[in-house]
Each structure stands twice: as C-alpha cells, then as structure tokens.
Design a protein around this motif. Structure first.
Motif, mmCIF file in Angstrom:
data_model
loop_
_atom_site.group_PDB
_atom_site.id
_atom_site.type_symbol
_atom_site.label_atom_id
_atom_site.label_comp_id
_atom_site.label_asym_id
_atom_site.label_seq_id
_atom_site.Cartn_x
_atom_site.Cartn_y
_atom_site.Cartn_z
ATOM 1 N N SER A 160 -23.328 16.811 -23.295
ATOM 2 C CA SER A 160 -23.764 16.952 -24.685
ATOM 3 C C SER A 160 -22.807 16.195 -25.586
ATOM 4 N N ASP A 161 -23.306 15.885 -26.787
ATOM 5 C CA ASP A 161 -22.468 15.169 -27.751
ATOM 6 C C ASP A 161 -21.352 16.053 -28.281
ATOM 7 N N ALA A 162 -21.647 17.347 -28.419
ATOM 8 C CA ALA A 162 -20.654 18.279 -28.970
ATOM 9 C C ALA A 162 -20.867 19.668 -28.387
ATOM 10 N N ILE A 163 -19.800 20.451 -28.391
ATOM 11 C CA ILE A 163 -19.851 21.823 -27.886
ATOM 12 C C ILE A 163 -18.985 22.717 -28.758
ATOM 13 N N THR A 164 -19.456 23.949 -28.979
ATOM 14 C CA THR A 164 -18.686 24.978 -29.674
ATOM 15 C C THR A 164 -18.790 26.251 -28.848
ATOM 16 N N ILE A 165 -17.651 26.882 -28.570
ATOM 17 C CA ILE A 165 -17.655 28.150 -27.836
ATOM 18 C C ILE A 165 -16.824 29.158 -28.617
ATOM 19 N N ASP A 166 -17.477 30.246 -29.045
ATOM 20 C CA ASP A 166 -16.780 31.355 -29.696
ATOM 21 C C ASP A 166 -16.337 32.358 -28.645
ATOM 22 N N ASP A 167 -15.162 32.955 -28.857
ATOM 23 C CA ASP A 167 -14.620 33.985 -27.973
ATOM 24 C C ASP A 167 -14.574 33.489 -26.520
ATOM 25 N N LEU A 168 -13.911 32.366 -26.332
ATOM 26 C CA LEU A 168 -13.781 31.740 -25.014
ATOM 27 C C LEU A 168 -12.912 32.584 -24.083
ATOM 28 N N LYS A 169 -13.439 32.829 -22.880
ATOM 29 C CA LYS A 169 -12.679 33.500 -21.819
ATOM 30 C C LYS A 169 -12.947 32.718 -20.539
ATOM 31 N N GLN A 170 -11.895 32.243 -19.915
ATOM 32 C CA GLN A 170 -12.054 31.319 -18.793
ATOM 33 C C GLN A 170 -11.030 31.601 -17.702
ATOM 34 N N VAL A 171 -11.487 31.568 -16.450
ATOM 35 C CA VAL A 171 -10.585 31.692 -15.304
ATOM 36 C C VAL A 171 -10.534 30.321 -14.646
ATOM 37 N N SER A 172 -9.345 29.746 -14.552
ATOM 38 C CA SER A 172 -9.200 28.354 -14.143
ATOM 39 C C SER A 172 -8.224 28.177 -12.987
ATOM 40 N N SER A 173 -8.415 27.057 -12.282
ATOM 41 C CA SER A 173 -7.483 26.640 -11.234
ATOM 42 C C SER A 173 -6.608 25.496 -11.703
ATOM 43 N N SER A 174 -7.127 24.709 -12.684
ATOM 44 C CA SER A 174 -6.369 23.550 -13.159
ATOM 45 C C SER A 174 -6.799 23.172 -14.562
ATOM 46 N N THR A 175 -5.871 22.589 -15.287
ATOM 47 C CA THR A 175 -6.152 22.008 -16.606
ATOM 48 C C THR A 175 -5.323 20.741 -16.711
ATOM 49 N N SER A 176 -5.949 19.659 -17.155
ATOM 50 C CA SER A 176 -5.202 18.422 -17.385
ATOM 51 C C SER A 176 -5.729 17.766 -18.652
ATOM 52 N N ALA A 177 -4.906 16.936 -19.256
ATOM 53 C CA ALA A 177 -5.291 16.244 -20.479
ATOM 54 C C ALA A 177 -4.432 15.008 -20.650
ATOM 55 N N ALA A 178 -4.989 13.996 -21.319
ATOM 56 C CA ALA A 178 -4.194 12.814 -21.644
ATOM 57 C C ALA A 178 -3.122 13.188 -22.657
ATOM 58 N N VAL A 179 -3.498 13.996 -23.656
ATOM 59 C CA VAL A 179 -2.563 14.528 -24.652
ATOM 60 C C VAL A 179 -2.942 15.981 -24.893
#
Length: 196
Positions: A160-179
């Motif tokens: 999608s062009d854009a996303i909005t998530i209110d009250d985000l709750k997430q279980v993750s194994s990894s997160t990466s970012a350029a910045v």
C-alpha cells in the motif's frame, strides 16, 4: 572470614549477576548504536515485544518469509517493510529466559518528536492493532511489491502507499532499518516487565 576475601566473594557474585544484563544490552543496542542493522543478520531466535500508540508509514509491503539463526535453522516470519515510518510512544521489551530480568526501552514519548525510521523491516510472528491502508493491493506477487525489499517470485504479498496502525502490539524476531532515530531514548534494566 577476612574482609578482603568477603569483598572478593561479593564482587564475584555481582559480576555473575551482571553477565546476562550486559549480554542483553549488547545485543539490543549494538544495532541502534551503528544506525543500521543488516537485513541478512542471524537472529537470536528469541522474540521481543514492540508497542506504540501510533505507527504512521509510507511505502508498505508485507509477505511471508523466513529468518535464520546462527545455526542456520529457519524460523517462519511475516516480513513487513515500511519506507518511512514514525512511531509515537514506542516501547520495546525483551526478557532474559528463565530469569526475572529484562530490558525495557522507550522512546518518542513527546508527541511532537516521535521515533523515525527509514527502510524499516520487521520479521514478526504476531501483530495487533487498528490499521488503515491507503491504495492497498492484496495478492500481488511478492517480487513486485512497491518497497526496496521484496519477497520471492510467485509468493503472495500485499502492499500500500500508506499505512496507519493505532495501538500497535507486535511480537518480533528482528527489526532493521537504514536509519532509526530514537528521540528521548530511555533504556533500563527491568524485572521482566513487558510492553504488553
């Protein structure tokens, strides 16, 4: 017992107790300090929790994938990519297995200065919240999604062009970012308290 021997014993115990804490801090903050974590990193296999009051992003895609640990074992994940993201009141938590100890990170608590990330990629197993997608496409080929990172040809995906998530709750194994800009960063050792 002599005072010098007692002091050495107490110091030894304190050092043993500090080892798991230092290890957890090293794992979590290594990527933050460098500003970028390679997408091809070997994951620890331990999951962590991410929460935010609000996530807003442009350039979104999601598809199935896998993450590999240091032993080469594959872990199935849902991979989400966001070209530019802002997160309000971010929380990240991880527990030390088998111990009443953890690490709790907060950032972006000031509504005027949220956390910002570019080329954000998250490998997750669970996501909850109230989401809105703008110009969503469901069922596209994962190799053709509108983000820099993409999946394998023939795999199911959405973007999608854009996303909005209110009250985000997430279980993750990894997160990466350029910045990954963490405003008002606060890191503390916890009793194992989690974001949710």
């Amino acid at each position: 017992m002599k005072l010098s021997a007692l002091t050495r014993t107490r110091r030894g115990r304190a050092m043993l107790a500090a080892v798991p804490t230092v290890a957890v801090i090293g794992v979590l903050m290594g990527g933050v300090a460098q500003g970028a974590v390679p997408v091809s990193m070997a994951i620890s296999g331990q999951q962590f929790k991410i929460g935010a009051d609000l996530l807003e992003g442009t350039g979104f895609s999601q598809y199935a994938g896998e993450a590999k640990d240091a032993d080469g074992k594959s872990h199935p994940v849902a991979i989400a990519n966001i070209k530019d993201a802002t997160l309000h009141n971010l929380c990240q938590s991880v527990k030390v297995p088998g111990m009443p100890l953890g690490l709790l990170i907060s950032a972006g608590t000031d509504p005027k200065n949220p956390v910002k990330a570019t080329d954000l990629q998250i490998g997750m197993s669970d996501l909850r919240g109230t989401a809105q997608f703008n110009q969503i496409r469901i069922g596209v080929d994962a190799s053709t999604v509108n983000t820099k990172a993409h999946g394998s040809k023939g795999d199911f995906a959405m973007d999608s062009d854009a996303i909005t998530i209110d009250d985000l709750k997430q279980v993750s194994s990894s997160t990466s970012a350029a910045v990954f800009k963490l405003t008002d960063l606060h890191l503390k050792i916890s009793d194992g308290t989690e974001c949710f």
